[in-house]
Design a protein around this motif. Sequence first.
Motif, short mmCIF file in Angstrom:
data_model
loop_
_atom_site.label_atom_id
_atom_site.label_comp_id
_atom_site.label_asym_id
_atom_site.label_seq_id
_atom_site.Cartn_x
_atom_site.Cartn_y
_atom_site.Cartn_z
N THR A 134 0.82 -1.21 0.00
CA THR A 134 0.00 0.00 0.00
C THR A 134 0.85 1.26 0.00
O THR A 134 0.34 2.36 0.24
N THR A 135 2.13 1.11 -0.26
CA THR A 135 3.08 2.22 -0.13
C THR A 135 2.84 3.34 -1.13
O THR A 135 2.18 3.15 -2.17
N PHE A 136 3.40 4.50 -0.83
CA PHE A 136 3.46 5.58 -1.81
C PHE A 136 4.17 5.04 -3.05
O PHE A 136 5.18 4.34 -2.93
N PRO A 137 3.66 5.32 -4.25
CA PRO A 137 4.19 4.67 -5.45
C PRO A 137 5.71 4.70 -5.59
O PRO A 137 6.31 3.70 -5.98
N THR A 138 6.36 5.83 -5.29
CA THR A 138 7.80 5.91 -5.49
C THR A 138 8.55 4.86 -4.69
O THR A 138 9.52 4.27 -5.18
N ALA A 143 11.88 0.15 -4.73
CA ALA A 143 12.06 -1.22 -4.25
C ALA A 143 12.19 -2.19 -5.42
O ALA A 143 13.01 -3.12 -5.39
N ARG A 144 11.39 -1.98 -6.45
CA ARG A 144 11.47 -2.87 -7.62
C ARG A 144 12.83 -2.75 -8.30
O ARG A 144 13.43 -3.75 -8.69
N SER A 145 13.32 -1.52 -8.42
CA SER A 145 14.63 -1.32 -9.03
C SER A 145 15.73 -1.92 -8.16
O SER A 145 16.66 -2.57 -8.67
N ALA A 146 15.64 -1.71 -6.84
CA ALA A 146 16.65 -2.25 -5.93
C ALA A 146 16.68 -3.77 -6.00
O ALA A 146 17.76 -4.39 -5.97
N ALA A 147 15.51 -4.38 -6.08
CA ALA A 147 15.45 -5.83 -6.18
C ALA A 147 16.09 -6.32 -7.47
O ALA A 147 16.85 -7.30 -7.48
N PRO A 156 5.42 -7.79 -2.74
CA PRO A 156 4.56 -6.80 -2.09
C PRO A 156 3.56 -7.49 -1.15
O PRO A 156 2.87 -8.44 -1.55
N VAL A 157 3.47 -7.00 0.07
CA VAL A 157 2.50 -7.50 1.05
C VAL A 157 2.00 -6.31 1.86
O VAL A 157 2.69 -5.30 1.97
N THR A 158 0.82 -6.42 2.43
CA THR A 158 0.35 -5.36 3.31
C THR A 158 1.10 -5.48 4.63
O THR A 158 1.59 -6.56 4.99
N VAL A 173 12.98 -5.53 4.62
CA VAL A 173 11.55 -5.19 4.59
C VAL A 173 11.42 -3.68 4.61
O VAL A 173 11.96 -3.01 5.50
N LEU A 174 10.70 -3.13 3.63
CA LEU A 174 10.47 -1.70 3.53
C LEU A 174 9.00 -1.41 3.82
O LEU A 174 8.11 -1.89 3.12
N LEU A 175 8.75 -0.62 4.89
CA LEU A 175 7.40 -0.33 5.32
C LEU A 175 7.20 1.17 5.56
O LEU A 175 8.14 1.89 5.87
N ASN A 176 5.95 1.60 5.44
CA ASN A 176 5.57 2.97 5.78
C ASN A 176 5.01 3.01 7.19
O ASN A 176 4.18 2.18 7.55
N HIS A 177 5.44 3.99 7.96
CA HIS A 177 4.93 4.10 9.33
C HIS A 177 3.46 4.52 9.31
O HIS A 177 2.65 4.01 10.09
N VAL A 178 3.10 5.45 8.43
CA VAL A 178 1.71 5.89 8.29
C VAL A 178 1.33 5.82 6.82
O VAL A 178 2.07 6.28 5.95
N ASP A 179 0.17 5.23 6.54
CA ASP A 179 -0.33 5.12 5.17
C ASP A 179 -0.71 6.51 4.65
O ASP A 179 -1.50 7.22 5.27
N TYR A 180 -0.16 6.88 3.50
CA TYR A 180 -0.37 8.24 2.99
C TYR A 180 -1.79 8.48 2.55
O TYR A 180 -2.26 9.63 2.52
N ARG A 181 -2.55 7.44 2.18
CA ARG A 181 -3.93 7.63 1.73
C ARG A 181 -4.89 7.74 2.91
O ARG A 181 -5.70 8.66 2.99
N THR A 182 -4.82 6.80 3.83
CA THR A 182 -5.83 6.66 4.87
C THR A 182 -5.42 7.25 6.21
O THR A 182 -6.28 7.46 7.07
N GLY A 183 -4.13 7.49 6.43
CA GLY A 183 -3.68 7.94 7.73
C GLY A 183 -3.54 6.82 8.75
O GLY A 183 -3.35 7.10 9.94
N ARG A 184 -3.60 5.57 8.32
CA ARG A 184 -3.45 4.45 9.24
C ARG A 184 -2.01 4.37 9.74
O ARG A 184 -1.06 4.38 8.96
N LEU A 185 -1.86 4.27 11.05
CA LEU A 185 -0.56 4.12 11.69
C LEU A 185 -0.26 2.64 11.87
O LEU A 185 -1.04 1.91 12.49
N HIS A 186 0.86 2.20 11.32
CA HIS A 186 1.24 0.79 11.45
C HIS A 186 2.11 0.56 12.69
O HIS A 186 2.75 1.49 13.20
N ASP A 187 2.10 -0.65 13.16
CA ASP A 187 2.73 -1.01 14.44
C ASP A 187 4.23 -1.21 14.26
O ASP A 187 4.71 -2.33 14.08
#
Length: 408
Positions: A134-138, A143-147, A156-158, A173-187
């Motif tokens: 669900t990451t910001f597209p960039t 990540a795709r290029s790095a791989a 890709p996984v949630t 593992v590359l994760l977002n702390h807060v989802d840019y669309r919804t504002g959901r804070l991940h643990d």
Amino acid sequence: MSDLAFKAAAAKELDAADELAGLRARFVLDDGVYLDGNSLGALPAAVPDQVADVVRRQWGELRIRSWDESGWWTAPERIGDRIAPLVGAAAGQIVVGDSTSVNVFKALVGAVRIAQDGAGDDAGGRDEILVDATTFPTDGYIARSAARLTGHTLRPVTPGEVPAALSERTAAVLLNHVDYRTGRLHDLPSLTAAVHAAGAVSVWDLCHSAGALPVGLDEHGVDLAVGCTYKYLNGGPGSPAYLYVRKGLQDRFDSPLPGWNSHAEPFGMRAEYEPARGALRGRVGTPDILSMLALEAALEVWDGVPVAAVRAKSLALTDFFLECVDAYVPEGRVESLTPVRHEERGSQVALRCSAIAGDVMKRLIERGIVGDHRRPDVLRFGFTPLYVGFADVERAARVLAEVLAEVA
């Protein structure tokens, strides 16, 4: 008392009790309600004079002497140390420079190399990178290029699927702390612990959390992290991003972008590369001094401001906005995508809009309520506790209801 009068009175009481209300004077603001600090923070009042000094005196008069006399050379790590307390890091672990995208690349490839280095004879088995689906597209593009460049498989996984997806194949593992669309804070604490238990390296994107809530990088053992400075840190459009490398990993951090600024002897001009010690090996080329020193001035607004108080106000603001929306907006016109539970909420509210969301946001902006629109149907409102008050929140919800009534 009507809902409007009741909420307006409640906002007045909340503003009167707000211990952070005086910070608003540290910013350049107009009579509108600015709820887009999750995209671009407001201008701190100290920045224009600082930029003028950098241009006219430091560059115009001192010229090249400013690399030493004005502290230009040490700006990336000096400003990194100013950001460090805002993300729960000790000094000496953050370097400022380049864009978020460039730092994501450095961090992710560096994480893969750390994982391979630590795996010994089993390094070939760690051939997979997990990325937030669900990451910001960039972040996904990088990540795709790095791989591809490292010969790894990208999966890709949630964030919720990460613990089950981890295995002996996982390198990073590359994760977002807060989802840019919804504002959901991940643990962050539990996900970082799960990544470590699997023997992998964690990389966190803090763009939508730094400056809005406690992060606890050191406390939770995060390996690497990146973030921008133009959202809740108010550094200005395109202000430089930052890279965090945990102290215990710095000697193992092998940047994929070595440059003369990260060399152990930058002015030796030697053909052989030898990385500097510590977080400085995250530097690449000549620092972007104008925007970097504008950021340094912007960070002065944080003097004496506890992040815990900012978080408490952020939650109070978003709670109050949702209450006002519920009171003013007819049922069925909008649906909140932002979690109700505080432990799952960042500092924004995302509303799915049954009307044409782009048109609704345009009308809001015309009336001085500035948020933003994410296609196809999401209205985003970011709440920066340093300059947003409760009367602002009530007004935004009230005008939203008026606009929705017009486009019914």
